[in-house]
Scaffold this motif. Structure first.
Motif, PDB file in Angstrom:
ATOM      1  N   UNK A 102       0.827  -1.194  -0.193  1.00  6.21           N
ATOM      2  CA  UNK A 102       0.025   0.045   0.146  1.00  6.21           C
ATOM      3  C   UNK A 102       0.845   1.211  -0.049  1.00  6.21           C
ATOM      4  N   UNK A 103       2.112   1.284   0.785  1.00  6.79           N
ATOM      5  CA  UNK A 103       2.978   2.258   0.737  1.00  6.79           C
ATOM      6  C   UNK A 103       3.471   2.597  -0.472  1.00  6.79           C
ATOM      7  N   UNK A 104       3.877   1.662  -1.251  1.00  5.87           N
ATOM      8  CA  UNK A 104       4.915   1.706  -2.710  1.00  5.87           C
ATOM      9  C   UNK A 104       3.608   2.024  -3.554  1.00  5.87           C
ATOM     10  N   UNK A 105       2.147   1.526  -3.276  1.00  7.82           N
ATOM     11  CA  UNK A 105       1.264   2.286  -4.192  1.00  7.82           C
ATOM     12  C   UNK A 105       1.048   3.607  -4.072  1.00  7.82           C
ATOM     13  N   UNK A 106       1.231   4.082  -2.835  1.00  8.44           N
ATOM     14  CA  UNK A 106       0.900   5.793  -2.544  1.00  8.44           C
ATOM     15  C   UNK A 106       2.158   6.420  -3.122  1.00  8.44           C
ATOM     16  N   UNK A 107       3.276   5.973  -2.816  1.00 12.97           N
ATOM     17  CA  UNK A 107       4.608   6.575  -3.010  1.00 12.97           C
ATOM     18  C   UNK A 107       4.752   6.582  -4.773  1.00 12.97           C
ATOM     19  N   UNK A 108       4.376   5.933  -5.354  1.00  9.45           N
ATOM     20  CA  UNK A 108       4.494   5.835  -6.918  1.00  9.45           C
ATOM     21  C   UNK A 108       3.888   7.093  -7.479  1.00  9.45           C
ATOM     22  N   UNK A 109       2.824   7.810  -6.743  1.00 12.21           N
ATOM     23  CA  UNK A 109       2.275   8.772  -7.311  1.00 12.21           C
ATOM     24  C   UNK A 109       3.059  10.308  -6.903  1.00 12.21           C
ATOM     25  N   UNK A 110       3.712  10.192  -6.088  1.00  8.83           N
ATOM     26  CA  UNK A 110       4.272  11.280  -5.629  1.00  8.83           C
ATOM     27  C   UNK A 110       4.988  12.062  -6.541  1.00  8.83           C
ATOM     28  N   UNK A 111       5.745  11.380  -7.675  1.00  2.64           N
ATOM     29  CA  UNK A 111       6.472  12.253  -8.542  1.00  2.64           C
ATOM     30  C   UNK A 111       5.445  13.115  -9.599  1.00  2.64           C
ATOM     31  N   UNK A 112       4.265  12.567  -9.756  1.00  2.00           N
ATOM     32  CA  UNK A 112       3.146  13.494 -10.406  1.00  2.00           C
ATOM     33  C   UNK A 112       2.713  14.294  -9.883  1.00  2.00           C
ATOM     34  N   UNK A 113       2.437  14.002  -8.667  1.00  2.00           N
ATOM     35  CA  UNK A 113       1.846  15.157  -7.493  1.00  2.00           C
ATOM     36  C   UNK A 113       2.703  16.222  -6.965  1.00  2.00           C
ATOM     37  N   UNK A 114       4.027  15.848  -7.152  1.00  2.00           N
ATOM     38  CA  UNK A 114       5.236  16.830  -6.577  1.00  2.00           C
ATOM     39  C   UNK A 114       5.306  17.705  -7.723  1.00  2.00           C
ATOM     40  N   UNK A 115       5.695  19.196  -7.318  1.00  2.00           N
ATOM     41  CA  UNK A 115       5.892  20.288  -8.160  1.00  2.00           C
ATOM     42  C   UNK A 115       7.344  19.814  -8.779  1.00  2.00           C
ATOM     43  N   UNK A 116       7.659  20.095 -10.135  1.00  2.00           N
ATOM     44  CA  UNK A 116       8.903  19.552 -10.722  1.00  2.00           C
ATOM     45  C   UNK A 116      10.107  20.421 -10.036  1.00  2.00           C
ATOM     46  N   UNK A 117       9.986  21.589  -9.747  1.00  2.00           N
ATOM     47  CA  UNK A 117      11.085  22.316  -8.911  1.00  2.00           C
ATOM     48  C   UNK A 117      11.645  21.465  -7.795  1.00  2.00           C
TER      49      UNK A 117
END
Length: 267
Positions: A102-117
């Motif tokens: 579950x944690x991996x499933x959530x963490x995998x979306x962080x780069x899409x939600x995180x600002x690029x800078x």
């Protein structure tokens, strides 16, 4: 007048869709038109006269084609790396149960939600702490890392919709694990893998912020365009943009034609 309003009500969704599409394609039309311009100054922002000079010599600007070639190399290798890793991660998240799934499933979306800078600065800090020399390899690693989430999302959606009974049927017909994967699983998952790969290539080739932080002295095509905009935009940039847009349109049309042929053959 009443007939006109009835027709408008019936076709309002189609009209809205066409207007939205026209709005999205307007920048591409402007880029295409100004690729045939011959500006009198350094900036290609106002129409002067029709010319084919830029099309005859698309590499006429120093270092432009070199930066384009570098961007294509990075995008190709980043696509291969992100697609292979993303496909394996997607299958693991859908088909297997393990600790911290579950944690991996959530963490995998962080780069899409995180600002690029934020991601760019974090990667730069990581590379500097590791003592890595900024350049081609740091850019490639960074691109694989931020493209990975998009590939996982695309492939995961496809794998979740797959019917496991098809693979079970193949095994009942004495197909081994490798045969089942190559002849059943992979062809079914192929559309999702292809979608993830195309998305990864587009994101990698187009990226500026993460690349600018981690490139060092390496200059990719987006960085070249940004730098040239400070001192004058050459028409050849419009030529390259138009050519890439036409290639993308041809790929989409080819995919649609292949899909229609397969549907006709299946029916």
């Amino acid at each position: 007048m009443a007939a006109f309003f009835r027709w408008l009500r019936r076709n309002v969704i189609v009209i809205a869709g066409l207007l939205t599409l026209a709005y999205l394609l307007l920048p591409n039309v402007v880029v295409t038109v100004f690729s045939f311009n011959k500006p009198k100054g350094r900036f290609n922002y106002s129409w002067q006269e029709f010319s084919l000079d830029a099309w005859k010599d698309p590499c006429g600007v120093a270092d432009m084609c070199g930066s384009l070639s570098l961007s294509l190399q990075i995008a190709t290798w980043a696509t291969i790396g992100a697609t292979v890793l993303g496909t394996m991660i997607a299958f693991a998240l859908v088909r297997y149960r393990f600790r911290a799934r579950g944690a991996v499933n959530s963490l995998i979306f962080l780069p899409m939600a995180m600002p690029e800078v934020v991601m760019a600065a974090s990667l730069l800090t990581l590379f500097l702490n590791m003592g890595a020399q900024l350049g081609f390899w740091t850019v490639l690693i960074a691109h694989i890392m931020f493209c990975l989430s998009f590939v996982v999302t695309a492939v995961k959606a496809r794998v979740m919709s797959m019917d496991p009974r098809l693979e079970q049927a193949a095994q009942d017909l004495y197909a081994g694990p490798v045969q089942t994967f190559l002849r059943v699983t992979l062809p079914i998952a192929a559309p999702g893998i292809a979608a993830g790969a195309l998305l990864a290539f587009a994101l990698s080739f187009d990226d500026f912020i993460i690349t600018n932080f981690n490139a060092g002295s390496t200059v990719t095509f987006p960085m070249f365009v940004w730098g040239s905009a400070q001192r004058g935009t050459p028409v050849q940039i419009n030529v390259i943009g138009t050519a890439m847009f036409l290639v993308a349109v041809l790929l989409v049309l080819s995919g649609m034609l292949i899909g229609k042929r397969r549907n006709k053959q299946a029916n």
